[in-house]
Design an enzyme around this catalytic site. Structure first.
Site, PDB file in Angstrom:
ATOM      1  N   CYS A 124       0.731  -1.494   0.087  1.00  0.00           N
ATOM      2  CA  CYS A 124      -0.043  -0.008  -0.011  1.00  0.00           C
ATOM      3  C   CYS A 124       0.896   1.404   0.059  1.00  0.00           C
ATOM      4  O   CYS A 124       2.151   1.084   0.170  1.00  0.00           O
ATOM      5  CB  CYS A 124      -0.856   0.340   1.433  1.00  0.00           C
ATOM      6  SG  CYS A 124      -1.686  -1.323   1.502  1.00  0.00           S
TER       7      CYS A 124
HETATM    8  N1  GLN Z   1      -0.980  -6.589   4.488  1.00  0.00           N
HETATM    9  C1  GLN Z   1      -2.012  -5.356   4.446  1.00  0.00           C
HETATM   10  C2  GLN Z   1      -3.003  -5.674   3.733  1.00  0.00           C
HETATM   11  O1  GLN Z   1      -3.266  -6.772   3.137  1.00  0.00           O
HETATM   12  C3  GLN Z   1      -1.170  -4.079   3.981  1.00  0.00           C
HETATM   13  C4  GLN Z   1      -0.768  -4.456   2.340  1.00  0.00           C
HETATM   14  C5  GLN Z   1       0.010  -3.464   1.695  1.00  0.00           C
HETATM   15  O2  GLN Z   1       0.716  -2.738   2.293  1.00  0.00           O
HETATM   16  N2  GLN Z   1      -0.067  -3.401   0.473  1.00  0.00           N
HETATM   17  O3  GLN Z   1      -3.938  -4.666   3.435  1.00  0.00           O
END
Ligand code: GLN
Length: 228
Positions: free
Chosen positions: A2
Site C-alpha cells: 500500500c
Molecule cells: N497486508 C496489508 C493488507 O493486506 C497491507 C498491504 C499493503 O501494504 N499493501 O492490506
C-alpha cells in the site's frame, strides 16, 4: 504494498493532499512510482482526519472510481490527515474495514507492509481479520508512545515482516520505516510524510530504513530503531 500519506500543519483540503498532486495517492492507486511490492493499489482506500474528533471515510473499491469522494473532498478540511490506498496481501479480506486508517478513537493508523498474524496476540478489538488491523490493535493496546519498541519486537518475531506504520492523533505524526519506503516534505505550511513523493519537488527527503519519525509542530525527529 500500500501507499500512505500523513499531514500535520495548516488546515488544508483532503483533495489538495490526496487527489490534486500530480503523483498523489489518486495517481499512486493505478501508477505508483516507487512501489517495490505489488503493482497497483486498487483494493480500497481510506481518508482519515481530525475535526472535533476522528473522522474516516473508507472503501474497498479503487479510489479512481469514487466520484462521490472526489466531489466532496474539496470541502473536507483539517490540519491533520492520514490517508492510504490499498494493495491487499494475498489471502487477506477485501472489505472497507480492512482499509487503513484504523482507529482506536484517538489515533488514526495505517500499515504499509505484511506481518504474520501468528506472531501477534489475538486482539479482540481488531476492526478486521486483515494482518494490518490485528497489528493496529496490538499497537493501540501497547500505546503509541511505545510504537518504535513494538515495531522492533514484532520485527524480531517475524523476520519477513514489513512494518511501515503511519499514525496521527491530531497534534503529532508518527511513522516507522521497516522494509519499505518513506519520504518527508517540509512545506511552509506543514509537514507531509508519504510512501512516495507526490510531485517532483527536490526537497522530498528519503527516510532511512528502520527508523522512527516523530513530527510535532514544525519539528521532525528521526531515531534509529532497535534491530537496525
Ligand atoms: N497486508 C496489508 C493488507 O493486506 C497491507 C498491504 C499493503 O501494504 N499493501 O492490506
Amino acid at each position: 504494498m500500500c501507499r500512505h500519506l500523513g499531514w500535520l500543519g495548516a488546515s488544508v483540503s483532503a483533495s489538495s493532499l490526496v487527489l490534486d498532486p500530480p503523483s498523489g495517492l489518486l495517481v499512486q492507486s493505478y501508477s505508483p512510482r516507487r512501489q517495490k511490492h505489488g503493482t497497483i493499489n486498487a483494493d480500497g482506500w481510506g481518508v482519515g482526519f481530525f475535526d472535533r474528533g476522528v473522522r474516516r471515510w473508507r472503501s474497498d473499491k479503487p479510489l479512481w472510481g469514487d466520484t462521490s469522494f472526489a466531489s466532496v473532498a474539496p470541502t473536507l478540511h483539517s490540519g491533520c490527515f492520514v490517508a492510504a490506498v490499498r494493495s491487499a496481501t494475498v489471502g487477506m479480506p477485501i472489505e472497507p474495514s480492512a482499509s487503513a486508517p484504523f482507529s482506536d478513537g484517538t489515533w488514526l493508523l495505517s500499515h504499509n507492509g505484511v506481518v504474520d498474524r501468528a506472531v501477534l496476540p489475538a486482539a479482540a478489538a481488531a476492526e478486521s481479520t486483515v494482518d494490518s488491523a490485528v497489528l493496529a490493535a496490538h499497537i493501540f493496546e501497547r500505546g503509541l508512545h511505545a510504537l518504535g519498541d513494538t515495531v522492533a519486537r514484532v520485527g524480531a518475531r517475524d523476520p519477513g515482516a514489513r512494518l511501515n506504520i503511519l499514525a496521527a492523533d491530531g497534534a503529532t505524526l508518527l511513522a516507522t520505516t521497516w522494509g519499505d519506503t518513506l519520504f518527508a516534505l517540509q512545506r511552509d505550511d506543514g509537514i507531509v510524510l508519504a510512501s512516495e513523493p507526490y510531485d517532483d519537488d527536490p526537497s522530498w527527503r528519503d527516510i532511512p530504513d528502520r527508523h522512527l519519525v516523530e513530527v510535532s509542530g514544525a519539528r521532525l525527529t528521526l531515531t534509529p530503531l532497535e534491530g537496525s
